[in-house]
Motif scaffolding. Sequence first.
Motif, PDB file in Angstrom:
ATOM      1  N   GLY A 191       2.958   4.163 -15.729  1.00  0.00           N
ATOM      2  CA  GLY A 191       3.414   4.379 -14.364  1.00  0.00           C
ATOM      3  C   GLY A 191       3.539   3.080 -13.597  1.00  0.00           C
ATOM      4  N   LEU A 192       2.533   2.214 -13.705  1.00  0.00           N
ATOM      5  CA  LEU A 192       2.598   0.908 -13.056  1.00  0.00           C
ATOM      6  C   LEU A 192       3.765   0.085 -13.582  1.00  0.00           C
ATOM      7  N   LEU A 222       0.795  -1.217   0.000  1.00  0.00           N
ATOM      8  CA  LEU A 222       0.000   0.000   0.000  1.00  0.00           C
ATOM      9  C   LEU A 222       0.837   1.282   0.000  1.00  0.00           C
ATOM     10  N   PRO A 223       1.940   1.361   0.754  1.00  0.00           N
ATOM     11  CA  PRO A 223       2.722   2.599   0.717  1.00  0.00           C
ATOM     12  C   PRO A 223       3.207   2.948  -0.683  1.00  0.00           C
ATOM     13  N   LEU A 224       3.706   1.956  -1.422  1.00  0.00           N
ATOM     14  CA  LEU A 224       4.148   2.224  -2.792  1.00  0.00           C
ATOM     15  C   LEU A 224       2.963   2.555  -3.680  1.00  0.00           C
ATOM     16  N   ARG A 225       1.867   1.795  -3.556  1.00  0.00           N
ATOM     17  CA  ARG A 225       0.700   2.054  -4.409  1.00  0.00           C
ATOM     18  C   ARG A 225       0.187   3.479  -4.224  1.00  0.00           C
ATOM     19  N   GLU A 226       0.127   3.940  -2.986  1.00  0.00           N
ATOM     20  CA  GLU A 226      -0.396   5.277  -2.756  1.00  0.00           C
ATOM     21  C   GLU A 226       0.597   6.350  -3.162  1.00  0.00           C
ATOM     22  N   ALA A 227       1.888   6.058  -3.060  1.00  0.00           N
ATOM     23  CA  ALA A 227       2.892   6.996  -3.579  1.00  0.00           C
ATOM     24  C   ALA A 227       2.759   7.128  -5.093  1.00  0.00           C
ATOM     25  N   LEU A 228       2.538   6.005  -5.774  1.00  0.00           N
ATOM     26  CA  LEU A 228       2.363   6.048  -7.224  1.00  0.00           C
ATOM     27  C   LEU A 228       1.106   6.826  -7.602  1.00  0.00           C
ATOM     28  N   GLY A 229       0.039   6.661  -6.824  1.00  0.00           N
ATOM     29  CA  GLY A 229      -1.179   7.403  -7.097  1.00  0.00           C
ATOM     30  C   GLY A 229      -0.961   8.905  -6.995  1.00  0.00           C
ATOM     31  N   ALA A 268      -9.124  -2.169 -15.256  1.00  0.00           N
ATOM     32  CA  ALA A 268      -9.311  -3.613 -15.309  1.00  0.00           C
ATOM     33  C   ALA A 268      -8.221  -4.281 -16.139  1.00  0.00           C
ATOM     34  N   GLU A 269      -7.808  -3.642 -17.219  1.00  0.00           N
ATOM     35  CA  GLU A 269      -6.750  -4.193 -18.057  1.00  0.00           C
ATOM     36  C   GLU A 269      -5.453  -4.346 -17.267  1.00  0.00           C
ATOM     37  N   ALA A 270      -5.092  -3.333 -16.495  1.00  0.00           N
ATOM     38  CA  ALA A 270      -3.883  -3.410 -15.683  1.00  0.00           C
ATOM     39  C   ALA A 270      -4.022  -4.454 -14.584  1.00  0.00           C
ATOM     40  N   GLN A 271      -5.165  -4.491 -13.921  1.00  0.00           N
ATOM     41  CA  GLN A 271      -5.371  -5.442 -12.835  1.00  0.00           C
ATOM     42  C   GLN A 271      -5.313  -6.885 -13.320  1.00  0.00           C
ATOM     43  N   ALA A 272      -5.640  -7.110 -14.583  1.00  0.00           N
ATOM     44  CA  ALA A 272      -5.582  -8.453 -15.162  1.00  0.00           C
ATOM     45  C   ALA A 272      -4.203  -8.794 -15.721  1.00  0.00           C
ATOM     46  N   ALA A 287       3.108  -5.393 -12.097  1.00  0.00           N
ATOM     47  CA  ALA A 287       2.258  -4.217 -12.327  1.00  0.00           C
ATOM     48  C   ALA A 287       0.812  -4.511 -11.934  1.00  0.00           C
ATOM     49  N   ALA A 288       0.325  -5.710 -12.244  1.00  0.00           N
ATOM     50  CA  ALA A 288      -1.044  -6.085 -11.900  1.00  0.00           C
ATOM     51  C   ALA A 288      -1.238  -6.131 -10.389  1.00  0.00           C
TER      52      ALA A 288
END
Length: 286
Positions: free
Chosen positions: A111-112, A76-83, A165-169, A133-134
């Motif tokens: 970015g991902l 989560l820390p990295l994900r929120e920094a990327l956001g 959805a494309e990235a999450q998959a 990335a997913a």
Amino acid sequence: MHALNSIPDVCPLADLAVEALIDEADLSPKPALVDRRGNGAHTDLHLGLMHASALALWPAFQGMADAATQHGCIGLPLREALGQLGREGEADMLRTTGGVNTHRGAIWALGLLVAAAALAPHDTGAAVLAARAAALARLPDRSAPQPLSHGRVVEQRYGAGGARAEAQAGFPAVLEHGLPHLRASRLAGHGEQNARLDALLAIMATLADTCVLYRAGPEGLAAMQTGAQAVLTAGGSASLAGRRRLHQLDQRLLALNASPGGAADLLAACLFIDRLDRGEHSRSPA
């Protein structure tokens, strides 16, 4: 937290992301998209603006690579920094373009991928890169605003998942369609530009492109998918029959005002993944 590689290893990632965006913009003739011929189905875009937008995103991509290196693991820390970095990059983009959305979807996808590559600079094969990335894409960003974007409008209206959805998959349109066609066309000796066009068409033939759905609804999406497949079936962009089909597709999408911007973003992601998979991230920065 695993051991990190040195910063010089990840410095080229922002360069490669920007180059992928510029190469996508320059690729011609793309159906109903901005390219070297003109503005496609857009009245507010042109090639120079696409270049300026891509260059303006370099600091955001570099920041994302640095953040991944500093955090060192998916969480989560990295994900929120990327956001946060993505939102700052979008603001830079909008300042550069005078408020025109040129690359919002590309900021998300690239970015991902930049962060995923920076987490393990010596393990950037296409499949593992997309999987990292997913994993990042599936994490929530508690600070993200929830505006009713075009993608969300389309999701509510048609049930299409869009870029998220494309990235999450794990970018299936890229790994299962774009990248194989890119490499098959190269191996067949069709030339790099034709190979990239075939990759774009392969993505268009299967993607539920929310940009097209927003502009032209299911009719536009069907025209894009069947028309792109017709080009590939006719022999691809390197064949005379394929070029005729490509021209027909361009005219049909222009008539529908249907610009496949989602597919264009994924082509940039495809070019980025391809470069990393071939080891271009290991070169020294200019």
